[in-house]
Design a protein around this motif. Sequence first.
Motif, PDB file in Angstrom:
ATOM      1  N   GLY A   9       0.816  -1.209   0.000  1.00 61.53           N
ATOM      2  CA  GLY A   9       0.000   0.000   0.000  1.00 61.53           C
ATOM      3  C   GLY A   9       0.845   1.253   0.000  1.00 61.53           C
ATOM      4  N   GLY A  10       0.242   2.362   0.405  1.00 60.51           N
ATOM      5  CA  GLY A  10       0.948   3.630   0.472  1.00 60.51           C
ATOM      6  C   GLY A  10       1.427   4.084  -0.889  1.00 60.51           C
ATOM      7  N   TRP A  11       2.625   4.635  -0.920  1.00 62.78           N
ATOM      8  CA  TRP A  11       3.155   5.146  -2.185  1.00 62.78           C
ATOM      9  C   TRP A  11       3.308   4.034  -3.219  1.00 62.78           C
ATOM     10  N   GLU A  12       3.509   2.799  -2.784  1.00 59.69           N
ATOM     11  CA  GLU A  12       3.672   1.705  -3.742  1.00 59.69           C
ATOM     12  C   GLU A  12       2.361   1.369  -4.460  1.00 59.69           C
ATOM     13  N   SER A  13       1.243   1.878  -3.956  1.00 61.09           N
ATOM     14  CA  SER A  13      -0.027   1.708  -4.663  1.00 61.09           C
ATOM     15  C   SER A  13      -0.424   2.976  -5.412  1.00 61.09           C
ATOM     16  N   ASP A  14       0.511   3.931  -5.479  1.00 60.68           N
ATOM     17  CA  ASP A  14       0.278   5.166  -6.222  1.00 60.68           C
ATOM     18  C   ASP A  14       1.093   5.111  -7.514  1.00 60.68           C
ATOM     19  N   THR A  15       1.050   6.196  -8.287  1.00 54.21           N
ATOM     20  CA  THR A  15       1.732   6.181  -9.582  1.00 54.21           C
ATOM     21  C   THR A  15       3.245   6.271  -9.462  1.00 54.21           C
ATOM     22  N   ILE A  16       3.755   6.475  -8.257  1.00 54.68           N
ATOM     23  CA  ILE A  16       5.210   6.487  -8.020  1.00 54.68           C
ATOM     24  C   ILE A  16       5.721   5.085  -7.700  1.00 54.68           C
ATOM     25  N   ALA A  17       4.890   4.083  -7.840  1.00 56.23           N
ATOM     26  CA  ALA A  17       5.259   2.699  -7.534  1.00 56.23           C
ATOM     27  C   ALA A  17       6.568   2.328  -8.224  1.00 56.23           C
ATOM     28  N   GLY A  18       7.394   1.592  -7.505  1.00 55.01           N
ATOM     29  CA  GLY A  18       8.659   1.128  -8.050  1.00 55.01           C
ATOM     30  C   GLY A  18       9.865   1.828  -7.470  1.00 55.01           C
ATOM     31  N   HIS A  19       9.667   3.029  -6.924  1.00 56.94           N
ATOM     32  CA  HIS A  19      10.827   3.731  -6.352  1.00 56.94           C
ATOM     33  C   HIS A  19      11.397   2.946  -5.177  1.00 56.94           C
ATOM     34  N   THR A  20      10.540   2.285  -4.408  1.00 51.43           N
ATOM     35  CA  THR A  20      11.015   1.563  -3.225  1.00 51.43           C
ATOM     36  C   THR A  20      11.910   0.398  -3.609  1.00 51.43           C
ATOM     37  N   LEU A  21      11.615  -0.283  -4.703  1.00 53.10           N
ATOM     38  CA  LEU A  21      12.433  -1.424  -5.096  1.00 53.10           C
ATOM     39  C   LEU A  21      13.855  -0.979  -5.412  1.00 53.10           C
TER      40      LEU A  21
END
Length: 784
Positions: free
Chosen positions: A85-97
């Motif tokens: 969830g959080g930012w990973e469910s927003d359009t910025i998904a992938g930055h965390t990986l």
Amino acid sequence: MLTLRRRELLAGAAAIAALPHAPAWAATAAVRAKPLPLAAVRLKPSDHARAVEANRAYLHRLQPDRLLHNFRKYAGLEPKAPIYGGWESDTIAGHTLGHYLTALVLMHQQTGDAEMRRRADTIVGELAEAQAKRGNGYVGALGRKRKDGSVVDGEEIFPEIMRGDIRSTGFDLNGSWAPLYTMHKLFAGLLDVHGAWGNLQALSVVEGLGAYFEKVFAPLTADQVQQVLACEYGGLAESYAELAARTGNARWLKMAALLYDKKVLDPIFAGEDRLANIHANTQIPKLIAQARIHEVSDAPDRAKAARFFWDRVTGHHSYVIGGNADREYFFEPDQIAKHITEQTCEHCNSYNMMKLTRHLWQWQPHGALFDYYERTHLNHTLAAQDPDTGGFTYMTPLMSGIAREFSSAEDDQFWCCVGSGMEAHSKHGDSIFWEGADGTLFVNLYIPADAQWAARRAQLSLETGYPYAGEATLSFARLKPGRFPVALRVPGWAAGKAEILVNGKPAQAQVSRGYASVTRHWKAGDSIAIRLPMELRLEPTQGDDGTVAVLRGPLVLAADLGPADQPFAGAAPALVGADLLAGFSASDPAGALYAARGVARPGDLAFAPFHRQYQRRSAVYFRRFTDGEWAAEEAAFLAEQARLKDLAARSVDVMHLGEMQPERDHDLTSEISYPVVYRGRQGRDARSGGFIEFTMKVKPGPLLLQSSYWGDERPRSFDILIDGQRIATQKLGHDKPGEFIDIDTPVPEALTRGKTSVRVKFVPHDRNTAGPVFGVRLFTQKQP
């Protein structure tokens, strides 16, 4: 023209991962020093080692398949686990990986944890599979929100951009949240995996991505490139420079040079501080990129710009803990005292400023650079993690009485600062020991650790109770005997009062550029120690001697205002007297704990290291008064503090217009609306035919809606609505020139009854502007 340095090509070099006295820079293009490899350093028990272990547990807890969800889904592969969830469910998904890959590499190097390497290699394999399935070099998880509200694969924005259809609002590009920023994190993570143990698959994936974005930019005019770069693009230029160094291919250096935001960087290159009112962390990676381009291609103008930026930020825009920015934005230089708020010091900013510091130090070693690094490392980076839970802060608030908010144990937030946090706390040993080109062994940080120094076949041991004790001893348990210098950093705050001992006896040291250096024939069993005075001192803010912080050695001390889970209803404390430090006494010197008696208002205070107050409310900055000044100021000071505390206590929700995260958190929608900045304060307006609308929380009972405006506007009028019903028509004009004004509007109880939230809307009248509005607050009315 930029050309690759021969030494970079031959080496295949990997990425080189509020000061009172700035260093005097010397012009040089050479990299004069390098850190001992992180894999050669092992931490001994300390606050830093505790942070590493808390972060290691956090990295183990994360599930790579959940972070890979969108990468597989958008490539046409079946996801193996649900998305976070959080930012990973927003359009910025992938930055965390991308952050996670870097953190896995660093944690493997710092601790030797084999699972970290296994996960990193597995993720690279998954990315390679997704890239191959797409067949065009692209791989990514970012999304794109279409006009109908649906979220789809974010790759569809790039063909639009290639056609010249470019729509950027600073953090959004064609419906995707900072897509090039997100891609930079992936580039960086893959390059780190390749650099750490030679994973060629990781390099292949990066080269495919590099070629894809090379094609995206190829058809654009110079002006169109600048349109794209108006949206946050992180350190993508740094990654291209690094890719050039790894491969020897000048095409990647050309891309690094292309990714140059003229609006921001041109003034910096010209030696002009125009940082006020621009998003801070958007800019710092651009200067890291200039530093890396300089190292790869020998471009002195880029080095000069990076140095100028560092000098301005650390000397004129930074808080006492080393962090910078208020609500993510720089403000006018030397205005810290006006920006001590609940939203200071985004952690990403400090993480990236520390990276920039390492680059500058390598070119021209100077102790003042690591004075800043140490200050930030101790007082901000450590403060930004709760070692009991492994959670991270986004902001580290310096306003008195404000508690830190950490990411949740359920790992469902994934802010940018969660990403930089998982990196930062994987590598606390990376900057302790450095080796100069002339064979000098530098000790830059006094963190207890053991290390292997390959060049001298040495086993090093650094024993210290620093930053609580003032002595650190470096011993050579094993060493190839020889003559060389050992340079120990003498912090600027020590004012030259450092004692150097060799084998337990006082020794003469050459003191230069912030270091005490001893050159002799060293052998196994030798030791060198430094003793520093750990005295209390007051440090005024930049530009305002009347606002001070309390420090002991490198530690920022803060007044303990109670547990974070209990409200703080008191006034922000002040310090009163002619000799303030005389009122401080040590209650526990070993823990840097102090009591302030007779000099604190409204009452005596207990002080402790700021970074350790994870679950406490604290005060870092204090207004300073003489006894006479306090007598005159006390009534007004306490009344204003009481008013602000009362307002905060009665507040149900607060919305800061014009700021990225608050607008996202409150689901802001708008048309013909623009962010503005007045006197350093963010806001937003809506022009004729447009509107601003957002969600705010409510509670039962009579409420007031307070809106903040600039008190000197040309005449304008607009309506304020709640859930579609007008509650006020607001007219602005020359009400209070030179001041912001707050206007309260009663909210009919019928509009909030039975609800937990409402939609607040500002609609301009024909040929008028709504606002600008600088803040909206819903709070309960005072009971009679």
